[in-house]
Scaffold this active site. Structure first.
Site, PDB file in Angstrom:
ATOM      1  N   GLU A   1     -58.864  62.128  92.293  1.00  0.00           N
ATOM      2  CA  GLU A   1     -57.430  60.952  92.163  1.00  0.00           C
ATOM      3  C   GLU A   1     -56.574  61.727  91.078  1.00  0.00           C
ATOM      4  OE1 GLU A   1     -58.800  57.462  88.873  1.00  0.00           O
ATOM      5  OE2 GLU A   1     -61.152  56.906  90.438  1.00  0.00           O
TER       6      GLU A   1
ATOM      7  N   ASN B   1     -68.159  58.935  89.506  1.00  0.00           N
ATOM      8  CA  ASN B   1     -66.861  59.435  89.418  1.00  0.00           C
ATOM      9  C   ASN B   1     -66.343  59.332  88.084  1.00  0.00           C
ATOM     10  OD1 ASN B   1     -64.630  59.889  90.896  1.00  0.00           O
ATOM     11  ND2 ASN B   1     -63.773  57.854  90.618  1.00  0.00           N
TER      12      ASN B   1
ATOM     13  N   HIS C   1     -56.729  63.563  86.372  1.00  0.00           N
ATOM     14  CA  HIS C   1     -56.038  62.901  85.718  1.00  0.00           C
ATOM     15  C   HIS C   1     -55.385  63.752  84.666  1.00  0.00           C
ATOM     16  CE1 HIS C   1     -55.618  58.666  88.051  1.00  0.00           C
ATOM     17  NE2 HIS C   1     -57.323  58.857  87.924  1.00  0.00           N
TER      18      HIS C   1
ATOM     19  N   GLU D   1     -67.089  55.944  85.719  1.00  0.00           N
ATOM     20  CA  GLU D   1     -66.645  56.236  84.168  1.00  0.00           C
ATOM     21  C   GLU D   1     -67.455  55.946  83.710  1.00  0.00           C
ATOM     22  OE1 GLU D   1     -62.633  54.723  84.117  1.00  0.00           O
ATOM     23  OE2 GLU D   1     -61.984  56.255  85.804  1.00  0.00           O
TER      24      GLU D   1
ATOM     25  N   ASP E   1     -53.520  63.121  89.954  1.00  0.00           N
ATOM     26  CA  ASP E   1     -52.029  63.400  89.069  1.00  0.00           C
ATOM     27  C   ASP E   1     -51.975  64.062  88.272  1.00  0.00           C
ATOM     28  OD1 ASP E   1     -53.543  61.277  87.902  1.00  0.00           O
ATOM     29  OD2 ASP E   1     -52.426  59.627  88.663  1.00  0.00           O
TER      30      ASP E   1
HETATM   31  O1  9MR Z   1     -54.212  52.989  89.465  1.00  0.00           O
HETATM   32  C1  9MR Z   1     -55.519  51.726  89.217  1.00  0.00           C
HETATM   33  C2  9MR Z   1     -54.368  50.729  88.651  1.00  0.00           C
HETATM   34  O2  9MR Z   1     -53.483  50.226  89.489  1.00  0.00           O
HETATM   35  C3  9MR Z   1     -54.987  49.428  87.993  1.00  0.00           C
HETATM   36  O3  9MR Z   1     -54.001  48.779  87.349  1.00  0.00           O
HETATM   37  C4  9MR Z   1     -55.865  50.394  87.349  1.00  0.00           C
HETATM   38  C5  9MR Z   1     -57.213  48.972  86.522  1.00  0.00           C
HETATM   39  O4  9MR Z   1     -57.366  49.791  85.034  1.00  0.00           O
HETATM   40  O5  9MR Z   1     -56.729  51.391  87.880  1.00  0.00           O
HETATM   41  C6  9MR Z   1     -56.256  52.325  87.951  1.00  0.00           C
HETATM   42  O6  9MR Z   1     -57.294  53.213  88.919  1.00  0.00           O
HETATM   43  C7  9MR Z   1     -58.149  53.836  87.457  1.00  0.00           C
HETATM   44  C8  9MR Z   1     -59.444  54.384  88.917  1.00  0.00           C
HETATM   45  O7  9MR Z   1     -59.676  52.901  89.495  1.00  0.00           O
HETATM   46  C9  9MR Z   1     -60.082  54.005  87.967  1.00  0.00           C
HETATM   47  N1  9MR Z   1     -59.957  55.844  86.938  1.00  0.00           N
HETATM   48  C10 9MR Z   1     -58.950  55.667  87.033  1.00  0.00           C
HETATM   49  C11 9MR Z   1     -57.619  55.337  88.007  1.00  0.00           C
HETATM   50  C12 9MR Z   1     -56.457  54.775  86.705  1.00  0.00           C
HETATM   51  O8  9MR Z   1     -56.337  54.329  85.711  1.00  0.00           O
END
Ligand code: 9MR
Length: 414
Positions: free
Chosen positions: A329, A263, A299, A222, A331
């Protein structure tokens, strides 16, 4: 459910392609299990091993480098995970998602965390239906490197040990990101040369620790804003835009075999952000920076997800550069309306189906990962403060229409 809700859901189905409309009766019907035609279609034709490994690339180093920090070694023998005998391997059961995926050397995965693995029902579902797991938080900087001199790999090691016990591949996530970083980093005051050394040593230490165990690493996560400009991250401020290329060089130095992935979210279809990602990776290739592919996070919402056509267009242009495109990722948020839940889950299944189908069709997509196993453990309700049901299994671990849609695609498509 109101007439407006119904009309909305029908329009959404039709918008995702006339084929979805034409196949409406099939979408709403049960999935046949009796007449399965399974065709092996290899996406990694030259490899006899599974998981397949890429050809090592050793570009000329362009940036200053470093040695890894002293850190504990990974010892899979320290964990006592036993192989799980999946439900779907029992005699008479239909093939699992993972079995169908393996027939075509395809990876289906979910993100997970070590604290869930002691729940036998969860573990059985995870290892029974998926041949890949992704470290949702366990390998992020704040977890593995909480102090300048301290590394803690216990969470990530547990995931890798579970995966090894169950013949699953591991998706490493994420080496460089602007979130979930410890205070010593975000509050740190160092010179540019010191920041370069900090980032280099972190990447080399983490990648070396897991060398040989990680199928693919999200090396940089990101880095762009939605308008395609670079995000104002700690690393951009302290090092400059070349932090991205540097990270890939150091990751490659530490593990010549693992796949190195950039990513990103909201960059799955064709838009300003995916154009920026495309230009970045194209430029990296031109400069001889090692990169193997792009992670398309996915997402998305019930409304307005990137179409299959757009996804394929993006995947294909990456394929033309010789790069992989993984769904990393996925959902799908719902409105979680009690009145229209069944319809929402049907639309959700169609959104998953379209993305999965694009990945199956694109020659450079052989990884499809959902961001969590069951709705009980999704990050979304915590993030939005609203209940939601974005994943493939419900809160009780029962398969949802979305899961059945993936199974159905693997059973049907060549
Ligand atoms: O799913 C992850 C969540 O448990 C954490 O609290 C969060 C912190 O920002 O990150 C989430 O995963 C992210 C991933 O690492 C990168 N892409 C976006 C995902 C959803 O926020």
């Amino acid at each position: 459910m109101t007439a407006i809700h119904r009309a909305f859901l029908l329009v959404m189905l039709c918008l995702w392609g006339l084929s979805a409309c034409r196949r409406a009766p099939e979408i709403f019907s049960a999935h046949p299990t009796d007449t399965l035609t399974l065709t092996v279609r290899s996406k990694t034709p030259s490899s006899e091993t599974f998981p397949a490994k890429p050809t090592p690339v050793y570009p000329t180093p362009k940036f200053p480098t470093c040695q890894p920090d002293p850190a504990p070694a990974f010892n899979p023998g320290a964990y006592s995970f036993m192989p799980i005998r999946p439900v779907s391997n029992r005699e008479g059961d239909a093939p699992s998602l993972r079995q169908l995926a393996e027939l075509r050397r395809f990876y289906v995965g979910v993100s997970t965390a070590p604290q869930f693995l002691d729940d036998p029902g969860y573990a059985e579902l995870l290892a029974g239906q998926f041949n890949m797991l992704a470290a949702e938080n366990a390998m992020k900087w704040e977890v593995v490197h909480p102090k300048p001199e301290r590394y803690d790999f216990s969470q990530g090691d547990a995931l890798v040990a579970f995966a090894r016990a169950n013949g699953m591949a591991v998706y490493g996530h994420a080496l460089v990101w602007d979130l979930q970083q410890p205070d010593w980093l975000t509050r740190g005051e160092y010179s540019r040369e010191e920041w370069i050394q900090i980032l280099c040593r972190h990447i080399k230490t983490v990648v070396s620790h897991y060398r040989g165990y990680i199928y693919a690493w999200d090396v940089v996560n990101e880095a762009f804003q939605n308008n395609g400009a670079l995000r104002d991250t700690l690393w951009l401020r302290k090092i400059g835009p070349e932090y991205i290329a540097m990270a890939f060089q150091w990751a490659r130095e530490a593990d010549p075999q693992t796949l190195l992935i950039y990513n990103e979210f909201f960059a799955e279809g064709l838009n300003q952000k995916s154009q920026a990602v495309y230009s970045l990776v194209q430029g990296m290739l031109q400069q001889g920076i090692p990169i193997d592919g792009v992670g398309l996070q996915m997402h998305v919402w019930l409304w307005g997800p990137p179409t299959r056509h757009e996804l394929l267009a993006n995947m294909r242009r990456l394929a033309e550069l010789g790069l992989l495109a993984h769904i990393t990722e996925m959902d799908v948020r719902t409105q979680y309306s009690r009145d229209s839940q069944a319809e929402e889950l049907t639309v959700q299944a169609e959104v998953y189906r379209q993305a999965f189908s694009a990945c199956l069709e694109a020659p450079n997509c052989n990884v499809f990962v959902a961001w969590g196993l069951t709705d009980r453990y999704s990050w979304i309700p915590e993030h939005t403060g609203q209940p939601d049901a974005p994943l493939l299994f419900d809160r009780q671990g029962k398969p949802k229409p979305a899961f059945n849609a993936l199974l159905d695609m693997l059973r049907r498509s060549p």
